[in-house]
Design a protein around this motif. Structure first.
Motif, short mmCIF file in Angstrom:
data_model
loop_
_atom_site.label_atom_id
_atom_site.label_comp_id
_atom_site.label_asym_id
_atom_site.label_seq_id
_atom_site.Cartn_x
_atom_site.Cartn_y
_atom_site.Cartn_z
N ARG A 1 0.82 -1.22 0.00
CA ARG A 1 0.00 0.00 0.00
C ARG A 1 0.85 1.27 0.00
O ARG A 1 0.42 2.29 -0.49
N ASP A 2 2.04 1.19 0.56
CA ASP A 2 2.94 2.34 0.64
C ASP A 2 3.74 2.45 -0.66
O ASP A 2 4.54 1.56 -0.99
N PRO A 3 3.58 3.53 -1.42
CA PRO A 3 4.29 3.65 -2.70
C PRO A 3 5.81 3.66 -2.56
O PRO A 3 6.52 3.29 -3.49
N GLN A 4 6.33 4.05 -1.40
CA GLN A 4 7.78 4.06 -1.18
C GLN A 4 8.36 2.64 -1.23
O GLN A 4 9.54 2.45 -1.55
N TRP A 5 7.53 1.66 -0.91
CA TRP A 5 7.97 0.28 -0.89
C TRP A 5 8.51 -0.14 -2.26
O TRP A 5 9.44 -0.95 -2.34
N ALA A 6 7.96 0.39 -3.32
CA ALA A 6 8.32 -0.04 -4.67
C ALA A 6 9.65 0.53 -5.17
O ALA A 6 10.18 0.07 -6.18
N PRO B 1 12.91 0.24 -4.44
CA PRO B 1 14.02 -0.66 -4.82
C PRO B 1 13.69 -1.49 -6.07
O PRO B 1 14.58 -1.77 -6.88
N PHE B 2 12.44 -1.86 -6.23
CA PHE B 2 12.05 -2.66 -7.39
C PHE B 2 12.07 -1.82 -8.66
O PHE B 2 12.44 -2.31 -9.73
N GLU B 3 11.69 -0.57 -8.55
CA GLU B 3 11.79 0.35 -9.69
C GLU B 3 13.26 0.55 -10.07
O GLU B 3 13.59 0.63 -11.26
N ALA B 4 14.14 0.59 -9.07
CA ALA B 4 15.57 0.71 -9.35
C ALA B 4 16.10 -0.54 -10.07
O ALA B 4 16.92 -0.44 -10.98
N VAL B 5 15.62 -1.71 -9.66
CA VAL B 5 16.01 -2.95 -10.35
C VAL B 5 15.57 -2.90 -11.81
O VAL B 5 16.35 -3.20 -12.72
N ALA B 6 14.34 -2.48 -12.06
CA ALA B 6 13.83 -2.39 -13.42
C ALA B 6 14.66 -1.40 -14.24
O ALA B 6 15.01 -1.68 -15.40
N ALA B 7 14.99 -0.27 -13.65
CA ALA B 7 15.79 0.74 -14.36
C ALA B 7 17.18 0.19 -14.70
O ALA B 7 17.69 0.41 -15.81
N ARG B 8 17.79 -0.55 -13.78
CA ARG B 8 19.11 -1.13 -14.05
C ARG B 8 19.02 -2.20 -15.14
O ARG B 8 19.92 -2.32 -15.97
N CYS B 9 17.95 -2.97 -15.13
CA CYS B 9 17.78 -3.98 -16.18
C CYS B 9 17.63 -3.31 -17.53
O CYS B 9 18.24 -3.75 -18.52
N ARG B 10 16.85 -2.24 -17.59
CA ARG B 10 16.68 -1.51 -18.87
C ARG B 10 18.02 -0.98 -19.35
O ARG B 10 18.35 -1.09 -20.53
N ALA B 11 18.79 -0.40 -18.45
CA ALA B 11 20.09 0.18 -18.82
C ALA B 11 21.05 -0.90 -19.29
O ALA B 11 21.76 -0.71 -20.29
N VAL C 1 11.42 -4.03 -20.68
CA VAL C 1 11.42 -4.49 -19.30
C VAL C 1 10.21 -3.88 -18.63
O VAL C 1 9.98 -2.68 -18.73
N ALA C 2 9.42 -4.71 -17.97
CA ALA C 2 8.24 -4.22 -17.26
C ALA C 2 8.29 -4.72 -15.82
O ALA C 2 8.78 -5.81 -15.55
N LEU C 3 7.79 -3.90 -14.93
CA LEU C 3 7.67 -4.25 -13.52
C LEU C 3 6.19 -4.38 -13.21
O LEU C 3 5.41 -3.47 -13.52
N ALA C 4 5.79 -5.51 -12.63
CA ALA C 4 4.39 -5.76 -12.31
C ALA C 4 4.27 -6.24 -10.87
O ALA C 4 5.25 -6.69 -10.27
N PHE C 5 3.06 -6.14 -10.33
CA PHE C 5 2.84 -6.45 -8.92
C PHE C 5 1.67 -7.41 -8.74
O PHE C 5 0.72 -7.41 -9.52
N LEU C 6 1.74 -8.18 -7.68
CA LEU C 6 0.69 -9.12 -7.33
C LEU C 6 -0.54 -8.40 -6.80
O LEU C 6 -1.67 -8.71 -7.17
N LEU D 1 10.58 -11.26 -8.18
CA LEU D 1 11.47 -10.54 -7.28
C LEU D 1 11.07 -10.86 -5.84
O LEU D 1 10.71 -9.97 -5.07
N PHE D 2 11.13 -12.13 -5.51
CA PHE D 2 10.78 -12.64 -4.19
C PHE D 2 12.01 -13.30 -3.60
O PHE D 2 12.80 -13.92 -4.33
N LEU D 3 12.16 -13.22 -2.28
CA LEU D 3 13.31 -13.85 -1.64
C LEU D 3 13.19 -15.37 -1.60
O LEU D 3 14.18 -16.07 -1.57
#
Length: 133
Positions: free
Chosen positions: A18-23, A25-35, A42-47, A74-76
């Motif tokens: 629910r907290d948008p800040q939580w995403a 690190p995952f947005e950073a992962v997606a950006a690094r994958c794109r780069a 590259v798309a980032l999706a959520f459950l 992106l699960f541990l």
């Protein structure tokens, strides 16, 4: 390293919160994958709780011309969401796009490199000279 043609997409799948800040690190992962890939397939999706969901993320990649999509959780660990929920969502996506090959990859937490990185960070965090960003 896998050879990714321009028709292969990468769909990163995270839990969501629910907290948008939580995403962040995952947005950073997606950006690094794109780069690193040098493309925007590259798309980032959520459950849950956040958009896009897995089907919408997959739709975006198909609309961009992807004929194959690697789905990376992106699960541990590979708990119920990865073992039960994700296959149902992937089946729905496959029904919508029967001509596209969707391949479920292992959860990132199963990779030795990530386990090593988490151990390093945990040990480093006990050093008084380490300041978190």
């Amino acid at each position: 390293m896998t050879d990714h043609t321009t028709s292969t997409g990468l769909l990163l799948f995270a839990h969501g919160a629910r907290d948008p800040q939580w995403a962040r690190p995952f947005e950073a992962v997606a950006a690094r994958c794109r780069a690193q890939r040098g493309d925007d397939r590259v798309a980032l999706a959520f459950l849950e709780f956040m958009a896009p969901d897995l089907v919408a993320g997959g739709n975006t990649l198909v609309a961009a011309g992807c004929t194959a999509v690697d789905v990376v959780p992106l699960f541990l660990g590979a708990g119920g969401h990865v073992r039960k929920d994700l296959p149902v969502l992937l089946a729905r996506l496959q029904e919508v796009h029967p001509g596209v090959r969707f391949t479920l990859r292992p959860a990132v937490g199963e990779a030795a490199a990530l386990v090593d990185a988490m151990a390093t960070v945990a040990l480093d965090s006990t050093r008084p000279e380490i300041a978190w960003r």
